[in-house]
Scaffold this motif. Structure first.
Motif, PDB file in Angstrom:
ATOM      1  N   UNK A   1       0.762  -1.009   0.189  1.00  0.00           N
ATOM      2  CA  UNK A   1       0.046   0.107   0.053  1.00  0.00           C
ATOM      3  C   UNK A   1       0.890   1.036   0.027  1.00  0.00           C
ATOM      4  N   UNK A   2       2.057   1.161   1.244  1.00  0.00           N
ATOM      5  CA  UNK A   2       2.764   2.371   1.176  1.00  0.00           C
ATOM      6  C   UNK A   2       3.763   2.546  -0.255  1.00  0.00           C
ATOM      7  N   UNK A   3       4.114   1.340  -1.189  1.00  0.00           N
ATOM      8  CA  UNK A   3       4.697   1.716  -3.103  1.00  0.00           C
ATOM      9  C   UNK A   3       3.435   2.277  -3.488  1.00  0.00           C
ATOM     10  N   UNK A   4       2.473   2.063  -3.487  1.00  0.00           N
ATOM     11  CA  UNK A   4       1.024   2.611  -4.316  1.00  0.00           C
ATOM     12  C   UNK A   4       0.295   4.082  -4.310  1.00  0.00           C
TER      13      UNK A   4
ATOM     14  N   UNK B   1       3.196  14.907 -11.660  1.00  0.00           N
ATOM     15  CA  UNK B   1       3.983  14.689 -12.824  1.00  0.00           C
ATOM     16  C   UNK B   1       2.675  15.147 -13.610  1.00  0.00           C
ATOM     17  N   UNK B   2       1.325  14.600 -13.804  1.00  0.00           N
ATOM     18  CA  UNK B   2       0.195  15.339 -13.584  1.00  0.00           C
ATOM     19  C   UNK B   2       0.283  17.192 -13.870  1.00  0.00           C
ATOM     20  N   UNK B   3      -0.102  17.165 -12.483  1.00  0.00           N
ATOM     21  CA  UNK B   3       0.105  18.433 -11.851  1.00  0.00           C
ATOM     22  C   UNK B   3       1.068  19.820 -13.425  1.00  0.00           C
TER      23      UNK B   3
ATOM     24  N   UNK C   1       1.111   6.458  -7.079  1.00  0.00           N
ATOM     25  CA  UNK C   1       0.099   7.444  -7.438  1.00  0.00           C
ATOM     26  C   UNK C   1       0.531   9.298  -6.568  1.00  0.00           C
ATOM     27  N   UNK C   2       0.861   9.420  -6.336  1.00  0.00           N
ATOM     28  CA  UNK C   2       1.822  10.413  -5.979  1.00  0.00           C
ATOM     29  C   UNK C   2       2.738  11.151  -7.085  1.00  0.00           C
ATOM     30  N   UNK C   3       3.303  10.087  -7.153  1.00  0.00           N
ATOM     31  CA  UNK C   3       4.289  10.625  -8.397  1.00  0.00           C
ATOM     32  C   UNK C   3       3.080  10.815  -9.823  1.00  0.00           C
TER      33      UNK C   3
END
Length: 62
Positions: free
Chosen positions: A37-40, A50-52, A44-46
């Protein structure tokens, strides 16, 4: 991923040290999927970051 692997002591004098086992924390918290879950969450944050950044580039904010 290398940070979340179990590292076994290499020599006899290190056998009494605190084990470097990320699964111990997961067991203490009662969440066997903690590392997964931590890696997911990090991935997701990465992707969202990048989208932002791409959106900011499109509106020319420097």
């Amino acid at each position: 991923m290398n940070q979340y692997q179990v590292n076994r002591p290499q020599s006899a004098h290190k056998t009494k040290s605190i084990p470097n086992d990320p699964n111990i924390y997961a067991q203490e918290k009662g969440n066997p999927r903690y590392i997964h879950d931590l890696l997911l969450n990090v991935m997701t944050l990465s992707v969202k970051t990048m989208d932002m950044i791409e959106k900011l580039k499109k509106i020319n904010i420097d």
